[in-house]
Design a protein around this motif. Structure first.
Motif, PDB file in Angstrom:
ATOM      1  N   SER A 153       1.418  -4.833 -18.980  1.00 14.61           N
ATOM      2  CA  SER A 153       2.740  -5.452 -19.079  1.00 14.61           C
ATOM      3  C   SER A 153       3.592  -5.155 -17.840  1.00 14.61           C
ATOM      4  O   SER A 153       4.453  -5.945 -17.481  1.00 14.61           O
ATOM      5  CB  SER A 153       3.460  -5.000 -20.346  1.00 14.61           C
ATOM      6  N   ASP A 154       3.324  -4.041 -17.180  1.00 11.53           N
ATOM      7  CA  ASP A 154       4.072  -3.679 -15.972  1.00 11.53           C
ATOM      8  C   ASP A 154       3.723  -4.559 -14.779  1.00 11.53           C
ATOM      9  O   ASP A 154       4.545  -4.750 -13.890  1.00 11.53           O
ATOM     10  CB  ASP A 154       3.795  -2.218 -15.575  1.00 11.53           C
ATOM     11  N   VAL A 155       2.504  -5.082 -14.727  1.00  9.24           N
ATOM     12  CA  VAL A 155       2.062  -5.832 -13.547  1.00  9.24           C
ATOM     13  C   VAL A 155       2.010  -7.342 -13.756  1.00  9.24           C
ATOM     14  O   VAL A 155       1.851  -8.089 -12.794  1.00  9.24           O
ATOM     15  CB  VAL A 155       0.678  -5.340 -13.047  1.00  9.24           C
ATOM     16  N   MET A 156       2.180  -7.803 -14.979  1.00 10.58           N
ATOM     17  CA  MET A 156       2.051  -9.245 -15.261  1.00 10.58           C
ATOM     18  C   MET A 156       3.036 -10.089 -14.454  1.00 10.58           C
ATOM     19  O   MET A 156       2.692 -11.175 -14.006  1.00 10.58           O
ATOM     20  CB  MET A 156       2.242  -9.537 -16.747  1.00 10.58           C
ATOM     21  N   GLY A 157       4.233  -9.636 -14.251  1.00 15.16           N
ATOM     22  CA  GLY A 157       5.229 -10.447 -13.571  1.00 15.16           C
ATOM     23  C   GLY A 157       5.273 -10.290 -12.062  1.00 15.16           C
ATOM     24  O   GLY A 157       6.088 -10.918 -11.397  1.00 15.16           O
ATOM     25  N   ARG A 158       4.404  -9.478 -11.500  1.00 11.23           N
ATOM     26  CA  ARG A 158       4.471  -9.192 -10.064  1.00 11.23           C
ATOM     27  C   ARG A 158       4.019 -10.342  -9.178  1.00 11.23           C
ATOM     28  O   ARG A 158       4.502 -10.499  -8.075  1.00 11.23           O
ATOM     29  CB  ARG A 158       3.629  -7.959  -9.733  1.00 11.23           C
ATOM     30  N   ASP A 159       3.060 -11.116  -9.631  1.00 13.10           N
ATOM     31  CA  ASP A 159       2.503 -12.184  -8.804  1.00 13.10           C
ATOM     32  C   ASP A 159       3.141 -13.510  -9.214  1.00 13.10           C
ATOM     33  O   ASP A 159       2.930 -14.000 -10.316  1.00 13.10           O
ATOM     34  CB  ASP A 159       0.977 -12.241  -8.972  1.00 13.10           C
ATOM     35  N   ARG A 160       3.903 -14.096  -8.304  1.00 12.89           N
ATOM     36  CA  ARG A 160       4.628 -15.333  -8.627  1.00 12.89           C
ATOM     37  C   ARG A 160       3.705 -16.499  -8.944  1.00 12.89           C
ATOM     38  O   ARG A 160       4.114 -17.438  -9.605  1.00 12.89           O
ATOM     39  CB  ARG A 160       5.561 -15.709  -7.482  1.00 12.89           C
ATOM     40  N   SER A 161       2.478 -16.444  -8.482  1.00 13.62           N
ATOM     41  CA  SER A 161       1.555 -17.560  -8.714  1.00 13.62           C
ATOM     42  C   SER A 161       1.159 -17.696 -10.182  1.00 13.62           C
ATOM     43  O   SER A 161       0.598 -18.711 -10.578  1.00 13.62           O
ATOM     44  CB  SER A 161       0.307 -17.421  -7.840  1.00 13.62           C
ATOM     45  N   ILE A 162       1.459 -16.665 -11.002  1.00 10.29           N
ATOM     46  CA  ILE A 162       1.131 -16.718 -12.431  1.00 10.29           C
ATOM     47  C   ILE A 162       2.364 -16.500 -13.303  1.00 10.29           C
ATOM     48  O   ILE A 162       2.249 -16.152 -14.470  1.00 10.29           O
ATOM     49  CB  ILE A 162       0.033 -15.689 -12.800  1.00 10.29           C
ATOM     50  N   ASN A 163       3.564 -16.718 -12.744  1.00 10.22           N
ATOM     51  CA  ASN A 163       4.765 -16.396 -13.515  1.00 10.22           C
ATOM     52  C   ASN A 163       4.958 -17.274 -14.754  1.00 10.22           C
ATOM     53  O   ASN A 163       5.600 -16.854 -15.705  1.00 10.22           O
ATOM     54  CB  ASN A 163       6.019 -16.337 -12.643  1.00 10.22           C
ATOM     55  N   LEU A 164       4.417 -18.484 -14.781  1.00 13.55           N
ATOM     56  CA  LEU A 164       4.512 -19.294 -16.015  1.00 13.55           C
ATOM     57  C   LEU A 164       3.752 -18.604 -17.146  1.00 13.55           C
ATOM     58  O   LEU A 164       4.283 -18.427 -18.244  1.00 13.55           O
ATOM     59  CB  LEU A 164       3.955 -20.705 -15.788  1.00 13.55           C
ATOM     60  N   PHE A 165       2.509 -18.202 -16.868  1.00 11.44           N
ATOM     61  CA  PHE A 165       1.711 -17.529 -17.887  1.00 11.44           C
ATOM     62  C   PHE A 165       2.349 -16.192 -18.274  1.00 11.44           C
ATOM     63  O   PHE A 165       2.414 -15.852 -19.458  1.00 11.44           O
ATOM     64  CB  PHE A 165       0.268 -17.323 -17.415  1.00 11.44           C
ATOM     65  N   ALA A 166       2.854 -15.454 -17.292  1.00 13.60           N
ATOM     66  CA  ALA A 166       3.508 -14.172 -17.585  1.00 13.60           C
ATOM     67  C   ALA A 166       4.689 -14.384 -18.531  1.00 13.60           C
ATOM     68  O   ALA A 166       4.916 -13.584 -19.447  1.00 13.60           O
ATOM     69  CB  ALA A 166       3.960 -13.495 -16.295  1.00 13.60           C
ATOM     70  N   GLY A 167       5.431 -15.457 -18.352  1.00 13.19           N
ATOM     71  CA  GLY A 167       6.535 -15.780 -19.254  1.00 13.19           C
ATOM     72  C   GLY A 167       6.049 -16.095 -20.660  1.00 13.19           C
ATOM     73  O   GLY A 167       6.661 -15.677 -21.648  1.00 13.19           O
ATOM     74  N   PHE A 168       4.935 -16.814 -20.757  1.00 10.86           N
ATOM     75  CA  PHE A 168       4.365 -17.120 -22.081  1.00 10.86           C
ATOM     76  C   PHE A 168       3.951 -15.827 -22.781  1.00 10.86           C
ATOM     77  O   PHE A 168       4.129 -15.682 -23.992  1.00 10.86           O
ATOM     78  CB  PHE A 168       3.158 -18.055 -21.964  1.00 10.86           C
ATOM     79  N   VAL A 169       3.388 -14.894 -22.012  1.00  8.55           N
ATOM     80  CA  VAL A 169       2.983 -13.607 -22.585  1.00  8.55           C
ATOM     81  C   VAL A 169       4.213 -12.875 -23.121  1.00  8.55           C
ATOM     82  O   VAL A 169       4.196 -12.358 -24.242  1.00  8.55           O
ATOM     83  CB  VAL A 169       2.228 -12.745 -21.546  1.00  8.55           C
ATOM     84  N   ARG A 170       5.289 -12.839 -22.336  1.00 12.11           N
ATOM     85  CA  ARG A 170       6.520 -12.171 -22.790  1.00 12.11           C
ATOM     86  C   ARG A 170       7.070 -12.821 -24.054  1.00 12.11           C
ATOM     87  O   ARG A 170       7.664 -12.147 -24.889  1.00 12.11           O
ATOM     88  CB  ARG A 170       7.587 -12.195 -21.696  1.00 12.11           C
ATOM     89  N   ASP A 171       6.881 -14.136 -24.198  1.00  6.17           N
ATOM     90  CA  ASP A 171       7.383 -14.866 -25.363  1.00  6.17           C
ATOM     91  C   ASP A 171       6.471 -14.754 -26.582  1.00  6.17           C
ATOM     92  O   ASP A 171       6.798 -15.287 -27.644  1.00  6.17           O
ATOM     93  CB  ASP A 171       7.578 -16.344 -25.029  1.00  6.17           C
ATOM     94  N   THR A 172       5.335 -14.096 -26.420  1.00  3.19           N
ATOM     95  CA  THR A 172       4.365 -13.952 -27.506  1.00  3.19           C
ATOM     96  C   THR A 172       4.273 -12.482 -27.878  1.00  3.19           C
ATOM     97  O   THR A 172       3.666 -11.680 -27.171  1.00  3.19           O
ATOM     98  CB  THR A 172       2.985 -14.493 -27.067  1.00  3.19           C
ATOM     99  N   GLU A 173       4.910 -12.121 -28.971  1.00  6.64           N
ATOM    100  CA  GLU A 173       5.047 -10.715 -29.351  1.00  6.64           C
ATOM    101  C   GLU A 173       3.706  -9.991 -29.444  1.00  6.64           C
ATOM    102  O   GLU A 173       3.560  -8.881 -28.920  1.00  6.64           O
ATOM    103  CB  GLU A 173       5.801 -10.606 -30.677  1.00  6.64           C
ATOM    104  N   SER A 174       2.711 -10.597 -30.083  1.00  2.00           N
ATOM    105  CA  SER A 174       1.421  -9.923 -30.243  1.00  2.00           C
ATOM    106  C   SER A 174       0.780  -9.625 -28.887  1.00  2.00           C
ATOM    107  O   SER A 174       0.205  -8.552 -28.681  1.00  2.00           O
ATOM    108  CB  SER A 174       0.467 -10.776 -31.090  1.00  2.00           C
TER     109      SER A 174
END
Length: 181
Positions: free
Chosen positions: A31-52
């Motif tokens: 969870s600490d590294v998911m948002g670091r790479d801008r090329s995957i920020n859409l998916f990282a946002g979906f992960v943040r929006d998915t509690e599980s």
């Protein structure tokens, strides 16, 4: 600083007895590294929006290989990850309106995200594993120096994070999530 907040910005020295031993990434988790790479920020946002998914990637006791699609792959999808043609067929163009529609959209988004989470790390070449969502096994193989996720021969662009509870693999495509449960 709020005494009930997440804690200090600088981690304390040492570890508490409740923390599992740190892996290759020290105390850093997915969870600490998911948002670091801008090329995957859409998916990282979906992960943040998915509690599980968020909870899994925060948990240092659950190893995961995250297959994070490039933004360009998500943008090329014929529909949004939270849309399902079956919902439109059954409920019409208002399928995602109201509370029931929001719940449907969240379920579909969860299915999309969890179809890209492989519950093992390290993940050995040829090892067939069912992702968190879905019943179809996935594996990877290397051909001509390129890692490919199978089925579908989705190219792995890079490994963007190698931390205590897994790795983030940036992929050029999107897994077929329509059949995931």
């Amino acid at each position: 600083m709020d005494p009930l907040g997440p804690g200090p910005a600088i981690p304390p020295s040492g570890s508490s007895p409740a923390e599992p031993p740190a892996g290759t990434g020290g105390g850093v988790v997915l969870s600490d590294v998911m948002g670091r790479d801008r090329s995957i920020n859409l998916f990282a946002g979906f992960v943040r929006d998915t509690e599980s998914a968020s909870q899994r990637l925060e948990n240092s006791a659950e190893n995961t290989t995250v297959l994070a699609p490039l933004n360009s792959a998500v943008e090329k999808l014929p529909r949004k990850p939270w849309e399902d043609p079956r919902d439109y067929d059954t409920l019409g163009s208002n399928a995602y309106e109201g509370d029931d529609g929001q719940e449907r959209a969240q379920r579909n988004l969860r299915r999309f995200v969890e179809a890209h989470l492989v519950p093992v790390s390290p993940w050995k070449e040829g090892q067939k594993v069912k992702p968190i969502a879905g019943d179809r096994e996935v594996w990877w193989e290397e051909k001509d120096g390129t890692k490919l996720i199978q089925p579908g021969a989705i190219e792995v662009v890079s490994v963007a994070g190698d931390v205590a509870n897994g790795q983030v693999w940036i992929i050029k495509g999107v897994r077929n999530y329509a059949s995931a449960n």
